[in-house]
Design an enzyme around this catalytic site. Sequence first.
Site, PDB file in Angstrom:
ATOM      1  CB  CYS A  27      -0.944   1.712  -9.187  1.00 47.24           C
ATOM      2  SG  CYS A  27       0.629   0.846  -9.195  1.00 47.24           S
ATOM      3  CG  PHE A  84      -1.969  -1.089   1.196  1.00 44.38           C
ATOM      4  CD1 PHE A  84      -3.063  -1.014   0.351  1.00 44.38           C
ATOM      5  CD2 PHE A  84      -1.841  -2.198   2.018  1.00 44.38           C
ATOM      6  CE1 PHE A  84      -4.020  -2.036   0.325  1.00 44.38           C
ATOM      7  CE2 PHE A  84      -2.789  -3.225   2.003  1.00 44.38           C
ATOM      8  CZ  PHE A  84      -3.887  -3.137   1.161  1.00 44.38           C
ATOM      9  NE  ARG A 140       6.188   3.705 -12.935  1.00 47.14           N
ATOM     10  CZ  ARG A 140       6.299   2.637 -12.127  1.00 47.14           C
ATOM     11  NH1 ARG A 140       6.270   1.425 -12.631  1.00 47.14           N
ATOM     12  NH2 ARG A 140       6.431   2.791 -10.829  1.00 47.14           N
TER      13      ARG A 140
HETATM   14  P1  NAD Z   1       8.451  -1.775 -11.708  1.00 51.51           P
HETATM   15  O1  NAD Z   1       8.211  -1.837 -13.152  1.00 51.51           O
HETATM   16  O2  NAD Z   1       9.148  -0.584 -11.115  1.00 51.51           O
HETATM   17  O3  NAD Z   1       9.311  -3.061 -11.258  1.00 51.51           O
HETATM   18  C1  NAD Z   1       9.050  -4.365 -11.677  1.00 51.51           C
HETATM   19  C2  NAD Z   1      10.380  -5.071 -11.896  1.00 51.51           C
HETATM   20  O4  NAD Z   1      10.141  -6.465 -12.176  1.00 51.51           O
HETATM   21  C3  NAD Z   1      11.179  -4.540 -13.100  1.00 51.51           C
HETATM   22  O5  NAD Z   1      12.458  -4.085 -12.667  1.00 51.51           O
HETATM   23  C4  NAD Z   1      11.282  -5.745 -14.064  1.00 51.51           C
HETATM   24  O6  NAD Z   1      12.508  -5.797 -14.759  1.00 51.51           O
HETATM   25  C5  NAD Z   1      11.145  -6.900 -13.095  1.00 51.51           C
HETATM   26  N1  NAD Z   1      10.734  -8.159 -13.716  1.00 51.51           N
HETATM   27  C6  NAD Z   1       9.739  -8.377 -14.622  1.00 51.51           C
HETATM   28  N2  NAD Z   1       9.674  -9.688 -14.940  1.00 51.51           N
HETATM   29  C7  NAD Z   1      10.648 -10.319 -14.235  1.00 51.51           C
HETATM   30  C8  NAD Z   1      11.063 -11.684 -14.125  1.00 51.51           C
HETATM   31  N3  NAD Z   1      10.461 -12.653 -14.811  1.00 51.51           N
HETATM   32  N4  NAD Z   1      12.096 -11.957 -13.303  1.00 51.51           N
HETATM   33  C9  NAD Z   1      12.715 -10.979 -12.593  1.00 51.51           C
HETATM   34  N5  NAD Z   1      12.348  -9.681 -12.640  1.00 51.51           N
HETATM   35  C10 NAD Z   1      11.318  -9.356 -13.449  1.00 51.51           C
HETATM   36  O7  NAD Z   1       7.043  -1.981 -10.993  1.00 51.51           O
HETATM   37  P2  NAD Z   1       6.597  -1.490  -9.539  1.00 51.51           P
HETATM   38  O8  NAD Z   1       6.151  -0.074  -9.597  1.00 51.51           O
HETATM   39  O9  NAD Z   1       7.607  -1.902  -8.539  1.00 51.51           O
HETATM   40  O10 NAD Z   1       5.275  -2.359  -9.353  1.00 51.51           O
HETATM   41  C11 NAD Z   1       5.337  -3.741  -9.147  1.00 51.51           C
HETATM   42  C12 NAD Z   1       3.975  -4.226  -8.692  1.00 51.51           C
HETATM   43  O11 NAD Z   1       3.641  -3.610  -7.445  1.00 51.51           O
HETATM   44  C13 NAD Z   1       2.841  -3.902  -9.656  1.00 51.51           C
HETATM   45  O12 NAD Z   1       1.928  -4.964  -9.643  1.00 51.51           O
HETATM   46  C14 NAD Z   1       2.214  -2.672  -9.035  1.00 51.51           C
HETATM   47  O13 NAD Z   1       0.845  -2.570  -9.352  1.00 51.51           O
HETATM   48  C15 NAD Z   1       2.386  -2.922  -7.561  1.00 51.51           C
HETATM   49  N6  NAD Z   1       2.451  -1.717  -6.726  1.00 51.51           N
HETATM   50  C16 NAD Z   1       3.192  -0.631  -7.115  1.00 51.51           C
HETATM   51  C17 NAD Z   1       3.288   0.482  -6.271  1.00 51.51           C
HETATM   52  C18 NAD Z   1       4.102   1.703  -6.650  1.00 51.51           C
HETATM   53  O14 NAD Z   1       4.084   2.671  -5.905  1.00 51.51           O
HETATM   54  N7  NAD Z   1       4.815   1.723  -7.752  1.00 51.51           N
HETATM   55  C19 NAD Z   1       2.650   0.466  -5.025  1.00 51.51           C
HETATM   56  C20 NAD Z   1       1.918  -0.660  -4.661  1.00 51.51           C
HETATM   57  C21 NAD Z   1       1.834  -1.748  -5.518  1.00 51.51           C
HETATM   58  C1  UGA Z   2      -1.180   5.132  -4.725  1.00 55.46           C
HETATM   59  C2  UGA Z   2      -1.810   4.793  -3.378  1.00 55.46           C
HETATM   60  O1  UGA Z   2      -1.892   5.991  -2.589  1.00 55.46           O
HETATM   61  C3  UGA Z   2      -0.981   3.745  -2.631  1.00 55.46           C
HETATM   62  O2  UGA Z   2      -1.646   3.378  -1.422  1.00 55.46           O
HETATM   63  C4  UGA Z   2      -0.830   2.515  -3.524  1.00 55.46           C
HETATM   64  O3  UGA Z   2      -0.006   1.551  -2.889  1.00 55.46           O
HETATM   65  C5  UGA Z   2      -0.191   2.930  -4.835  1.00 55.46           C
HETATM   66  O4  UGA Z   2      -1.015   3.934  -5.476  1.00 55.46           O
HETATM   67  C6  UGA Z   2      -0.075   1.800  -5.819  1.00 55.46           C
HETATM   68  O5  UGA Z   2      -0.770   0.817  -5.724  1.00 55.46           O
HETATM   69  O6  UGA Z   2       0.746   2.010  -6.711  1.00 55.46           O
HETATM   70  P1  UGA Z   2       0.808   6.671  -5.541  1.00 55.46           P
HETATM   71  O7  UGA Z   2       0.181   6.483  -6.872  1.00 55.46           O
HETATM   72  O8  UGA Z   2       2.249   6.427  -5.389  1.00 55.46           O
HETATM   73  O9  UGA Z   2       0.086   5.737  -4.470  1.00 55.46           O
HETATM   74  O10 UGA Z   2       0.554   8.173  -5.030  1.00 55.46           O
HETATM   75  P2  UGA Z   2      -0.742   8.936  -4.448  1.00 55.46           P
HETATM   76  O11 UGA Z   2      -0.290   9.781  -3.334  1.00 55.46           O
HETATM   77  O12 UGA Z   2      -1.865   8.031  -4.185  1.00 55.46           O
HETATM   78  O13 UGA Z   2      -1.117   9.910  -5.647  1.00 55.46           O
HETATM   79  C7  UGA Z   2      -1.667   9.409  -6.849  1.00 55.46           C
HETATM   80  C8  UGA Z   2      -2.069  10.574  -7.745  1.00 55.46           C
HETATM   81  O14 UGA Z   2      -3.187  11.274  -7.214  1.00 55.46           O
HETATM   82  C9  UGA Z   2      -0.971  11.625  -7.913  1.00 55.46           C
HETATM   83  O15 UGA Z   2      -0.945  12.065  -9.252  1.00 55.46           O
HETATM   84  C10 UGA Z   2      -1.403  12.734  -6.983  1.00 55.46           C
HETATM   85  O16 UGA Z   2      -0.900  14.000  -7.336  1.00 55.46           O
HETATM   86  C11 UGA Z   2      -2.916  12.664  -7.149  1.00 55.46           C
HETATM   87  N1  UGA Z   2      -3.657  13.255  -6.012  1.00 55.46           N
HETATM   88  C12 UGA Z   2      -3.549  12.725  -4.772  1.00 55.46           C
HETATM   89  C13 UGA Z   2      -4.512  14.326  -6.246  1.00 55.46           C
HETATM   90  O17 UGA Z   2      -4.644  14.805  -7.386  1.00 55.46           O
HETATM   91  N2  UGA Z   2      -5.209  14.851  -5.191  1.00 55.46           N
HETATM   92  C14 UGA Z   2      -5.114  14.349  -3.933  1.00 55.46           C
HETATM   93  O18 UGA Z   2      -5.800  14.876  -3.016  1.00 55.46           O
HETATM   94  C15 UGA Z   2      -4.256  13.262  -3.725  1.00 55.46           C
END
Ligand code: NAD
Ligand code: UGA
Length: 459
Positions: free
Chosen positions: A275, A161, A345
């Site tokens: 996401c 999260f 992204r």
């Molecule tokens: P990301 O693209 O930054 O990282 C994913 C990594 O996995 C990449 O470096 C890629 O090279 C690697 N990868 C892909 N296939 C592979 C394999 N077969 N073996 C080894 N490595 C492999 O993605 P992320 O932002 O870290 O997100 C990962 C997951 O977590 C997603 O499902 C996303 O929805 C979830 N998530 C992301 C966030 C966030 O803030 N970015 C927050 C919560 C949940």
């Molecule tokens: C969001 C969730 O907050 C995390 O809990 C979750 O784990 C994550 O997605 C995920 O699954 O990737 P994140 O996208 O990193 O996190 O950042 P947020 O703070 O949620 O902001 C998301 C977008 O909403 C940003 O573009 C932000 O500027 C916008 N936002 C946020 C608004 O426009 N208004 C607000 O009041 C809050």
Amino acid sequence: MEFGKKILCIGAGYVGGPTMAMIAYKCPQYRVTVVDINPTRIAQWNSDDLPIYEPGLEEIVKASRGKNLFFSTDIEGGIKEAEIIFVSVNTPTKTFGSGMGMASDLQYWDKTAKQIRQFAESDKIIVEKSTLPVKTALAMERILTATNNGVHFEVLSNPEFLAEGTGIKDLEDPDRVLIGSRETTSGLKARNSLVEVYANWVPQDRIITSNIWSSELSKLVANAFLAQRISSINSISALCEKTDADITEVARAVGMDSRLGNKFLNASVGFGGSCFKKDILNLVYLCRHYGLEEVADYWQGVVTINEYQKERVITNMLGAMFNTLAGKRICLFGFAFKANTGDTRESPAVTISKRLIEEKAELVITDPKALDNAKMDLNNIDGKISYVEDPYEASDGCDAIAVMTEWEAYKNLDFEMIYRSMPKPAFIFDGRNILDHKRLFDIGFNIFPIGKPPLTHFK
Ligand code: NAD
Ligand code: UGA
């Protein structure tokens, strides 16, 4: 030294890297390895220049790296050695075939499952860290047990999260940690083993458990609810602009109702990030798959309003700047999807830049952390775009400034100097409502906030 648990994470991205760094930092008794197919990313994790910017990350990586935290490309060795394997690979929206533009692309997930099966020689706990469609654990179990090689795999769901920009704080002091498992003897045993990991620093009452499907679904729903709040306030910002109401005042009045709360009510140029959109589209796809058309339409509306809000930024600019942007220089303050990250992204700035170029505007983009990503995002765009780190230099000679990201640094700039360097009339579009509008108006700018009456010097 003999380590208490051997933990592996497959996927060294925004989630895998920081999450594992926190586990290693809080649990020096465990050995934590993070592997990835991308050797450049792993090299960056092993260098002084980490692949992602996240406040506080560098400190915890440096404290543990080489002691009990390792970054490697040896996926096979990592799988063989580990008792607990987190899978944190990317799960983007499908860009091809059935479910294109809606469903999760599970190819990386599928490949990882097969690799685990191929190399595992002893029993493993597999932890879904990526965000996945509900019921993915079942597919994972089916892949892992397809060859019946005598190894027992127990699949858990432990969604992440954290939000970018506050990721380290979120990991250190989470609202909750959710662990979903099968309710069998081996499922409950695996669940306890993962609870034990988090209990090293997270209070027991914040570690919650559930059945595995509730856990998978809760992650999608949490993101959908968060995004829904932003679309709700953004939809009302449009109404405010028509009625002389002020969105900040409305948000304050609404948010003081303790049942609603005051967070996530900042009107903006739209939500971005890797996401929210993909997870809602995934939820919509799942609902349609199960024949729940009304439910799907309801959640689709959250994404539709977000697209509308980004387009409104362009419409407002056109309206304010005499119905043409052709040949005008627009300076974008910020390109990251939110402050305190270099991540771009799905940043609203990407869509808005493309639209401004379609209108034949010239762009000058400034951002303290995201310029490299901005250049990649706009690489194939045919138009006049320059990238300038210094906001004073960037805005020099521009007809308008448009705030895309709420970087703290933008609040305290010398706007008198900026005003002098811009042709007149000079415009500011504050897409985050972070600037002091009255003061800027007094300097001479024409101000167009989100969801508030504009302040202009026109008669
Ligand atoms: P990301 O693209 O930054 O990282 C994913 C990594 O996995 C990449 O470096 C890629 O090279 C690697 N990868 C892909 N296939 C592979 C394999 N077969 N073996 C080894 N490595 C492999 O993605 P992320 O932002 O870290 O997100 C990962 C997951 O977590 C997603 O499902 C996303 O929805 C979830 N998530 C992301 C966030 C966030 O803030 N970015 C927050 C919560 C949940
Ligand atoms: C969001 C969730 O907050 C995390 O809990 C979750 O784990 C994550 O997605 C995920 O699954 O990737 P994140 O996208 O990193 O996190 O950042 P947020 O703070 O949620 O902001 C998301 C977008 O909403 C940003 O573009 C932000 O500027 C916008 N936002 C946020 C608004 O426009 N208004 C607000 O009041 C809050």
